[in-house]
Design an enzyme around this catalytic site. Structure first.
Site, PDB file in Angstrom:
ATOM      1  N   HIS A 104      53.103 -71.024  -9.287  1.00 40.43           N
ATOM      2  CA  HIS A 104      54.730 -71.627  -9.444  1.00 40.43           C
ATOM      3  C   HIS A 104      55.523 -71.567 -10.856  1.00 40.43           C
ATOM      4  O   HIS A 104      55.539 -73.284 -11.313  1.00 40.43           O
ATOM      5  CB  HIS A 104      55.187 -73.103  -8.651  1.00 40.43           C
ATOM      6  CG  HIS A 104      54.552 -72.875  -6.974  1.00 40.43           C
ATOM      7  ND1 HIS A 104      55.619 -72.220  -6.458  1.00 40.43           N
ATOM      8  CD2 HIS A 104      54.021 -73.205  -6.420  1.00 40.43           C
ATOM      9  CE1 HIS A 104      55.452 -72.228  -5.253  1.00 40.43           C
ATOM     10  NE2 HIS A 104      54.294 -72.514  -4.388  1.00 40.43           N
ATOM     11  N   ASP A 121      49.545 -76.125  -6.301  1.00 38.76           N
ATOM     12  CA  ASP A 121      49.535 -75.432  -4.632  1.00 38.76           C
ATOM     13  C   ASP A 121      49.642 -73.722  -4.971  1.00 38.76           C
ATOM     14  O   ASP A 121      50.379 -73.369  -6.080  1.00 38.76           O
ATOM     15  CB  ASP A 121      50.040 -76.286  -3.738  1.00 38.76           C
ATOM     16  CG  ASP A 121      51.606 -75.991  -4.637  1.00 38.76           C
ATOM     17  OD1 ASP A 121      52.098 -76.498  -5.901  1.00 38.76           O
ATOM     18  OD2 ASP A 121      52.202 -75.616  -3.827  1.00 38.76           O
ATOM     19  N   GLU A 122      49.224 -73.345  -4.227  1.00 37.96           N
ATOM     20  CA  GLU A 122      49.678 -71.923  -3.444  1.00 37.96           C
ATOM     21  C   GLU A 122      49.516 -71.243  -5.098  1.00 37.96           C
ATOM     22  O   GLU A 122      50.109 -70.572  -5.540  1.00 37.96           O
ATOM     23  CB  GLU A 122      51.504 -71.825  -3.116  1.00 37.96           C
ATOM     24  CG  GLU A 122      51.291 -72.323  -1.891  1.00 37.96           C
ATOM     25  CD  GLU A 122      52.932 -72.450  -1.598  1.00 37.96           C
ATOM     26  OE1 GLU A 122      52.865 -72.436  -0.093  1.00 37.96           O
ATOM     27  OE2 GLU A 122      54.059 -72.767  -1.824  1.00 37.96           O
ATOM     28  N   ASN A 123      48.791 -71.035  -5.792  1.00 38.40           N
ATOM     29  CA  ASN A 123      48.054 -69.361  -6.538  1.00 38.40           C
ATOM     30  C   ASN A 123      47.525 -69.210  -5.637  1.00 38.40           C
ATOM     31  O   ASN A 123      46.234 -69.271  -5.202  1.00 38.40           O
ATOM     32  CB  ASN A 123      47.715 -70.935  -7.891  1.00 38.40           C
ATOM     33  CG  ASN A 123      46.314 -69.836  -8.602  1.00 38.40           C
ATOM     34  OD1 ASN A 123      47.543 -68.766  -9.233  1.00 38.40           O
ATOM     35  ND2 ASN A 123      45.267 -69.939  -8.942  1.00 38.40           N
ATOM     36  N   GLU A 165      45.227 -78.914  -2.760  1.00 35.92           N
ATOM     37  CA  GLU A 165      44.115 -77.635  -3.858  1.00 35.92           C
ATOM     38  C   GLU A 165      43.285 -78.303  -4.466  1.00 35.92           C
ATOM     39  O   GLU A 165      43.275 -77.243  -5.853  1.00 35.92           O
ATOM     40  CB  GLU A 165      45.045 -76.071  -4.286  1.00 35.92           C
ATOM     41  CG  GLU A 165      45.440 -75.618  -3.054  1.00 35.92           C
ATOM     42  CD  GLU A 165      47.254 -75.728  -1.993  1.00 35.92           C
ATOM     43  OE1 GLU A 165      47.282 -77.246  -2.052  1.00 35.92           O
ATOM     44  OE2 GLU A 165      48.259 -74.936  -1.837  1.00 35.92           O
TER      45      GLU A 165
END
Lengths: 643, 643
Positions: free
Chosen positions: A217, A280-282, A332
């Site tokens: 992000h 998050d969301e890597n 995460e």
């Protein structure tokens, strides 16, 4: 509460009887000015020396120098016929008690008064937050400030400020000025503004936890500083929402020097003990595609990209620790290599949070509190960060610090954000403050209506959002038919939203859907009326006329909207929803006729109406009709054989 | 305009074909973003290199480095089927033309478009201003900024910022910090904010003329610096409105050194060529009471206090000249000892302005443009700074530079100021821009409704003011009956206002009167319907039913409001007006019945109704019913003998 009253008038003086400082005096002043606005009375600008004053504020001390999770927010409020005494161990406790005091003020023909009452109050959870994402769409300082006022009104105590993401870098760095110069489209907070917001929040007993999301992000960082990314670049500010590939390169020492310099700079602006790293969301794609990074993983014997992220987090943790900060991050970041001092914010759920607590990690809940899911206040209210069902031991339970409502910014802007946050966040605030046993949704809605109206005095837009936006979307056009439609339609959730262009960030937030609000009160009324009507079998008289009027209005709105659409392409977008609603109105009227006549509707009618319900359940124009369960019950009843 | 259209869609590119700078690009960007908000389309963020782009913006040059009275604001706009070309000699001309472009955008079912048109436009007057008084009540920067946006939308070009008065000193002085520290209650603009506002205004083609009123209207200066006053002090910030005695001591050299230091500091912040010195309403009492000052007058052979003020103004003029500023002031500064370079702002009238012009002085008109008089848009529209009747020679006429609408701040705050300025100031703006021959009030009101709706896109509150304030004044209560009342009631003028406390500045601006708007549209409709009904003699059928509904609603609002008043003392304040309106409603219904029946009402009835009209003409609760002339006509007709 007990019978009797303490009358309020312009002669009502106040005094600060205990510890006093600028924060306390400012809080009392703001409360009195709000009360003046409500009542038309004029209260003194300065405290009296008279201990017999109508309002006595007594703080034992200032509380923590920098407000922390451990701050004592308790207060006691005693309203007698003679005076009201607000006593708290800290200034933050006074700030909380003043809000309760304002909620108690009532009036009748004889004037304004406080009912006699005794309040002993303290929060159930220490971390009661609201996340505001200013990265996807920028929210100027006045938007943040009015939301801080509203947060204080419902006793929230943390603003979690999501300040960077793929779509924008929103703070001024003097050390690395290309961050905002190239990563923000000119929409960022200056350091003066950041400091002002921190002070504004502190005055209201609210901690400011900044989030700078990393390693993923992070695309907007790399527009100015591509050298710290894992792919060669060049990078542009992302316009599309969703998970992007851009990610910090965790294998280079320069990356950590850069981050260290940035944290050092920001630590001087954000005094809070906590620092949110996102995490998050890597998706790991850039890491996988970069042979140098894969070689680093192999050389260090790391177990793939997840382990590399844990390595990154350990390095990040060392930087934060050096600057006196504790780490918060999304689910995460939880990894056995990280110490128990980190705090996990869970978007995955209470089970995930409980598992973390069992491992010794503190946590805060956000799963279930995503405001962009557009669920009802009752749904949000049901979510408990620490339900009995978890079966946590006392020490484990204590690690569940609280929760945060999350206002992600993909589909909100300054004109719409208030209506997505409020009044629903008041339900979350109560869940986090009040005893677990307070759960009655009807009672919630009764009080929510009062709070919603009171929040408008702070400048946030709640109940008047729809009419205000309709004036914006369709200036000069009669809004009646659109109001009929939006009274029973909610914006779709962020996940269900259709973006009309890949340049998602640029899509104007001035469609009919933007004028809708989640959990519209009128839809609840229709559902309640249907319940009452069906309970009134076999007469089916209760609320019959009222429902017939509503269904008739649904039916008649469609031609009115078709006429408006001739002058407004934006209204034209909503015509398919209007057609669904008109068909539902006709079906409702027919169902009422069958029920009145005492004859069951033929099976073909019922089947056709089931198809209509299925069709109407498909969102259109980013709107979702929220009266379908009630209509389904009505249609089913109309088709059922009578005794 | 001519038949045909230029369609607009998300493919519509634009190009800057001539001179270009940040101000021009910013103006185009803002215009396109506003158009996006209206249309839902997405236009490019950057100019195209393609000269065939849909929108071609061509400026010949930047215009003046610091915008002045001499700035060329003309522009030409040519909409063909192929493209729209906006051509102007200056960037300010482009800014004006973009507003016209936005006004031309229209839509039908086929989508958004510009009608084919050729526009050649330039203003009639060079000075088209709005005074905002931020001294009596402080108006935070966002209030100023949104009003600057609205001003630009109607092509006004001067904000006259009244920054100091007896009740408050509103700017930060670093040289004399006690000015704001002791004179502002903490409500002042920082120097950063002042600079930001000046830049914001410049971006919109608006000059900022600061006013620091002196020698009178200066009490707030002396709280921190009593040594420059004519009486010994100490001084406090005034809370009462009206003329105060506090006045600078013009006999001491220290006074001029102090003023010189202050002007030097502020000249670095306000680049405009003009500086407003106020100069009004010095009652001379402190001068007369001070033997030292009277001795000075005698010593210098001055002819009393008026001559002393002229002496003061000469000294002030020298200071301003030294700092590159020209002097503007109210009528009172006009004195033969002052040179022709000063500009007179007239609150006394066009005759006073014409007299000044004949003497060689330039002037601007404000008499007739006082927004706090709460007169109608049509009344404001009728006032012309340079009517033919003045009989001025061409060179004299040229000295009438224009006019300024004045929003004095005694009875407005951030929540109400927009509704007192807009949409009425759009009528003044048109008077100052458009040819003298454009005067039709019906046509004014038709267009004013459109402009009013469009202004809301800029964040100012216009048409939704009443409902928004009613939610504020009576949260949670059904506003219908209050809306019925306020649809035909205006706030009283500032002169007619009753203040409920000598602490006038502290009176909360959240009464029912604050929710009213001047010149409410519904009242005009009632008047028009009555005119039509009476013209439809002897049938009296036109609008009969509509009027009967309106009168019935007036009659029925009173008991509803009485019920609300049981829960709100603020509503209770308005009950006397509600009773008047109910009686007028009943009278109206009776009049309709007489007219329908074809029999004249008995003289006793007519006499009683005349008494009612006289009673209803007395303002109550700072509200004035604005339908009385129409009701009078109706009642008179009902009592007149029939053929």
């Amino acid at each position: 509460m007990r019978p009797g009253r303490l009358a309020l008038d312009s002669a009502s003086a106040w005094t600060a009887a205990g510890y006093s400082d600028a924060r306390l005096l400012g809080a009392v002043d703001r409360a009195l000015r709000r009360l003046e606005g409500r009542t038309g009375l004029i209260f003194p600008r300065v405290p009296s020396a008279d201990s017999a004053a109508t309002l006595v504020v007594r703080a034992d001390g200032p509380g923590m120098a920098v407000q922390g999770v451990e701050e004592d927010e308790s207060y006691a409020l005693d309203v007698s016929e003679r005076q009201v005494v607000l006593h708290a161990p800290t200034v933050v406790g006074v700030i909380r008690g003043l809000e309760t005091l304002l909620q108690l003020v009532d009036a009748d023909r004889a004037g304004w008064y406080l009912p006699l009452a005794t309040v002993r109050d303290r929060p159930r959870f220490a971390w009661r937050g609201l996340l505001i994402d200013a990265a996807r769409h920028f929210e100027p300082v006045p938007v943040i400030e009015r939301n801080l006022d509203a947060m204080a009104a419902v006793k929230l105590n943390v603003i979690h400020w999501h300040l960077s993401d793929d779509q924008g870098f929103r703070v001024e760095s003097r050390r690395y000025p290309k961050l905002q110069q190239l990563g923000s489209d000119g929409r960022f907070y200056t350091q003066d503004e950041l400091r002002a917001v921190v002070a504004y929040a502190r005055d209201r007993g609210i901690r400011v936890v900044p989030e700078f999301d990393m390693p993923g992000h992070a695309q907007s960082w790399f527009v100015g500083y591509p050298q710290y990314a894992s792919a060669p670049g060049p990078f542009t500010v992302a316009r599309e929402f969703g998970v992007h590939d851009a990610v910090f390169d965790p294998t280079r020492e320069e990356t950590y020097r850069f981050i260290d310099g940035f944290v050092a700079e920001m630590a001087g602006i954000f005094p809070d003990a906590y620092w949110h790293v996102g995490g998050d969301e890597n998706n790991g794609k850039e890491w996988s595609a970069n042979p140098k990074i894969q070689a680093f993983i192999a050389r260090r014997g790391l177990k793939g990209n997840a382990a590399l992220q844990a390595y990154f987090n350990q390095r990040l943790l060392a930087i934060l620790t050096r600057h006196g900060k504790r780490m918060v991050g999304w689910d995460e970041i939880l990894h056995p290599d990280l110490p128990k001092t980190i705090v996990i914010q869970s978007w995955r759920g209470v089970a995930s949070l409980a598992a973390a607590a069992r491992q010794g990690y503190s946590g805060i809940l956000s799963s279930g509190y995503y405001l962009d899911a557009m669920s009802t206040a009752a749904d949000l209210y049901r979510v408990d960060p620490r339900p009995d069902s978890l079966g946590l031991a006392a020490d484990e339970a204590a690690r569940v610090l609280g929760g945060e409502a999350c206002m992600w910014g993909e589909a909100v802007g300054p004109e719409t954000i208030d209506s997505r946050i409020w009044p629903r966040t008041a339900a979350v605030a109560e869940r986090l403050w009040s005893p677990r046993s307070v759960t009655d949704p009807d009672e919630l809605y009764r009080r929510l209506a009062v709070v919603s109206a009171q929040l408008e005095e702070l400048g946030v837009t709640t109940d008047d959002h729809t009419i205000r936006m309709l004036r914006r979307v369709a200036p000069g056009l009669d809004p009646a038919a659109l109001q009929t439609l939006l009274a029973v339609a909610s914006p779709v959730s962020l996940g269900g939203r259709r973006f009309t262009s890949p340049a998602m960030q640029f899509i104007p937030l001035t469609t009919i859907s933007e004028a809708a609000v989640p959990d519209p009160p009128a839809a609840r009324e229709v559902a309640a009326e249907v319940r009452n009507l069906l309970a009134d079998a076999p007469r089916y008289g209760a609320y019959r006329e009222s429902l017939a009027r509503t269904f008739g209005a649904w039916r008649d709105a469609a031609p009115d909207l078709a006429a408006l659409a001739e002058r407004s392409p934006l209204v034209a977008d909503a015509l398919p929803v209007a057609r669904d609603l008109a068909d539902l109105g006709t079906a409702g009227l027919e169902a009422l006729a069958y029920l009145s006549a005492g004859t069951a509707a033929p099976p073909a009618w019922t089947a056709d109406r089931a198809a209509l319900l299925a069709r109407a359940a498909q969102p259109k124009a980013n709107l979702r009709l929220v009266v379908l369960p009630a209509l389904k019950d009505l249609i089913t009843a109309a088709g059922s054989p009578r005794p």
